[in-house]
Design an enzyme around this catalytic site. Structure first.
Site, PDB file in Angstrom:
ATOM      1  N   SER A  29      90.554  17.609 102.173  1.00 31.02           N
ATOM      2  CA  SER A  29      90.887  19.337 101.190  1.00 31.02           C
ATOM      3  C   SER A  29      91.624  18.453  99.643  1.00 31.02           C
ATOM      4  O   SER A  29      91.932  19.731  98.837  1.00 31.02           O
ATOM      5  CB  SER A  29      91.999  19.941 101.954  1.00 31.02           C
ATOM      6  OG  SER A  29      92.993  19.160 102.589  1.00 31.02           O
TER       7      SER A  29
ATOM      8  N   HIS B 272      87.480  23.738 104.873  1.00 31.80           N
ATOM      9  CA  HIS B 272      86.557  23.859 103.441  1.00 31.80           C
ATOM     10  C   HIS B 272      85.138  23.351 103.657  1.00 31.80           C
ATOM     11  O   HIS B 272      84.635  23.607 102.109  1.00 31.80           O
ATOM     12  CB  HIS B 272      87.432  22.612 102.370  1.00 31.80           C
ATOM     13  CG  HIS B 272      88.936  22.871 101.981  1.00 31.80           C
ATOM     14  ND1 HIS B 272      89.278  23.670 101.497  1.00 31.80           N
ATOM     15  CD2 HIS B 272      90.120  22.474 103.261  1.00 31.80           C
ATOM     16  CE1 HIS B 272      90.593  23.475 101.216  1.00 31.80           C
ATOM     17  NE2 HIS B 272      90.940  22.579 102.340  1.00 31.80           N
TER      18      HIS B 272
ATOM     19  N   LYS C   2      89.849  30.662 104.282  1.00 32.14           N
ATOM     20  CA  LYS C   2      89.247  30.131 102.792  1.00 32.14           C
ATOM     21  C   LYS C   2      88.247  30.900 102.780  1.00 32.14           C
ATOM     22  O   LYS C   2      88.267  31.628 102.018  1.00 32.14           O
ATOM     23  CB  LYS C   2      88.944  28.855 103.118  1.00 32.14           C
ATOM     24  CG  LYS C   2      90.492  27.693 103.215  1.00 32.14           C
ATOM     25  CD  LYS C   2      91.125  26.673 103.428  1.00 32.14           C
ATOM     26  CE  LYS C   2      92.170  26.304 103.478  1.00 32.14           C
ATOM     27  NZ  LYS C   2      92.925  25.421 104.445  1.00 32.14           N
TER      28      LYS C   2
HETATM   29  C1  LIG Z   1      94.015  24.903 105.233  1.00 33.71           C
HETATM   30  C2  LIG Z   1      93.224  24.190 106.445  1.00 33.71           C
HETATM   31  C3  LIG Z   1      93.962  24.224 107.771  1.00 33.71           C
HETATM   32  C4  LIG Z   1      94.831  25.399 107.920  1.00 33.71           C
HETATM   33  O1  LIG Z   1      94.056  26.374 108.110  1.00 33.71           O
HETATM   34  P1  LIG Z   1      95.369  27.870 107.563  1.00 33.71           P
HETATM   35  O2  LIG Z   1      94.084  29.037 108.695  1.00 33.71           O
HETATM   36  O3  LIG Z   1      95.460  28.032 106.415  1.00 33.71           O
HETATM   37  O4  LIG Z   1      96.338  28.005 108.628  1.00 33.71           O
HETATM   38  C5  LIG Z   1      93.912  23.212 108.431  1.00 33.71           C
HETATM   39  N1  LIG Z   1      92.504  22.221 108.267  1.00 33.71           N
HETATM   40  C6  LIG Z   1      92.204  22.283 106.886  1.00 33.71           C
HETATM   41  C7  LIG Z   1      91.257  21.155 106.466  1.00 33.71           C
HETATM   42  C8  LIG Z   1      92.694  22.943 105.587  1.00 33.71           C
HETATM   43  O5  LIG Z   1      91.962  22.931 104.676  1.00 33.71           O
END
Ligand SMILES: *Cc1c(COP(=O)(O)O)cnc(C)c1O
Length: 391
Positions: A178, A206, A237
């Protein structure tokens, strides 16, 4: 108490690491109003521009009219609604796995999955750059925690060789990292996992909607559905909604429903959110053009910035870091962009390792050619002014 808090806050302030919330007015979009100023948005994870999409909004409205707002209880008590089951069915099909179960968000999914599957008799190998929610899940599981250097398969193999006398072994990795925007060597990980009898868990947060011809993520893109035991990801996302999923075998999902505390001891997602997620997945599946625009923007910006001399690490995705190292420089760069009407956040330790502060750009399908050209021009100008690049 207050002395302790203020002392810690001062420390953060002194080292340029204090964070503040910025207020976004209106909806998430390619252009947003932040602290009263209209700016181009280059730091959202809403890659496909679905967060404000009218079809998602409509799907949520229809669900609200039919099913109301809250789900009222844990899914295991009386909060298991048809919107939950429809989305789970869709995700199992989309991911080509036997079953799927939802979690309230990605953070809760990772914490619940990891802490229910692994125990203090087990060992977990985790990429050094994995998401914080994975790290927290490992801590809760009390399993032995081995961090391997980022994507270093030789180091991972050495650790695997040395790991004896554990009941279960697991390798956990983000599929797209990320903060660096690079991609995990999943094929190599699967080969090692087979050789050393490990479980593999992949976090596709992602990658869903972004990677692969049909946006199914990296596991599908590499044809590894049969080899990855646990696939999780989030709807927050590219899907433009909220909530998370875990896809895998029928027994995995049955186990999680019985054992994952963050599934059991929390209220089911509001059905309208699941209806919006379902619509988001349908769009991802059918709207190839949208993903193509995202990648066109990505290739353009990455090409321009690397040839201008910026260090974009090994980014292979719409997450594009610009390494600046120094936290104060990253903050100044971000502030200057903001003055020019561009919002890009400065990412500092502890989110990234010490001395690796950076700007983190994310491209969206909905950015226009004009948007990305303006972005590139301003980054080059400010980069020269701050002597990040020369000539
Ligand atoms: C954003 C993210 C999460 C958390 O997800 P949410 O639904 O926002 O709680 C978990 N793992 C990764 C790699 C992320 O980028």
């Amino acid at each position: 108490m207050r002395d302790f808090l203020n002392e810690k806050l001062n420390e953060l302030e002194q080292s340029n690491l204090k964070r503040e919330l910025r207020l976004l007015e209106g909806a998430q979009s390619r252009e947003i109003v932040i602290n009263g100023k209209r700016v181009l948005n280059f730091c959202s994870n809403d890659y496909l521009g679905l967060a404000g999409n009218l079809q998602l909004i409509q799907a949520a409205k229809e669900s609200l009219d039919k099913e109301g707002f809250g789900s009222g209880a844990s899914r295991l008590v009386c909060g298991n609604m048809s919107a939950h089951q429809q989305l789970e069915k869709k995700m199992a099909e989309f991911k080509k796995t036997e079953r799927c179960c939802l979690f309230s968000c990605g953070y809760m999914a990772n914490v619940g999955i990891i802490s229910s599957i692994f125990t203090r008799e087990d060992i977990i190998f985790s990429d050094k750059l994995n998401h914080a929610s994975i790290v927290d899940g490992i801590a809760l599981s009390r399993a032995k925690y081995k961090r391997y250097p980022h994507k270093d398969m030789d180091a991972l193999e050495q650790m695997l060789k040395a790991a004896k006398d554990f009941r279960k072994k697991g390798i956990i990795t983000d599929s797209v990292f990320s903060m660096d925007g690079d991609v995990a060597p999943l094929k190599e990980i699967v080969t090692l996992a087979k050789k050393y009898q490990c479980l593999v868990m992949v976090d596709e947060a992602h990658a869903l909607g972004v990677i692969g011809q049909d946006g199914r993520g990296l596991v599908s893109h590499l044809g590894l559905e049969e080899d990855i035991d646990i696939q999780m990801g989030t709807f927050s996302k590219a899907v433009g909604s909220y909530g998370a999923y875990c896809c895998g075998s029928k027994s995995l999902v049955e186990y999680l429903i019985n054992k994952a505390r963050s599934f059991i001891y929390t209220t089911g997602l509001p059905p309208a959110i699941c209806a919006a997620s379902l619509k988001g997945i349908e769009i991802i599946e059918s709207d190839y053009q949208r993903r193509q625009q995202l990648w066109d923007n990505t290739y353009f910006v990455r090409g321009e910035l690397t040839s201008a001399g910026f260090n974009t690490l090994y980014s292979q995705t719409p997450i594009l870091p610009i390494l600046l190292k120094d936290s104060a420089l990253a903050v100044e760069f971000s502030n200057r962009l903001f003055e020019e009407g561009i919002f890009v956040s400065a990412i500092r330790p502890p989110t990234v390792p010490t001395n690796s502060a950076r700007l983190r750009l994310t491209l969206m399908a909905t950015h226009s050619v004009k948007d990305v050209e303006y972005l590139v021009r301003k980054i080059k100008e400010i980069g020269k002014y701050l002597k990040v690049i020369h000539n």
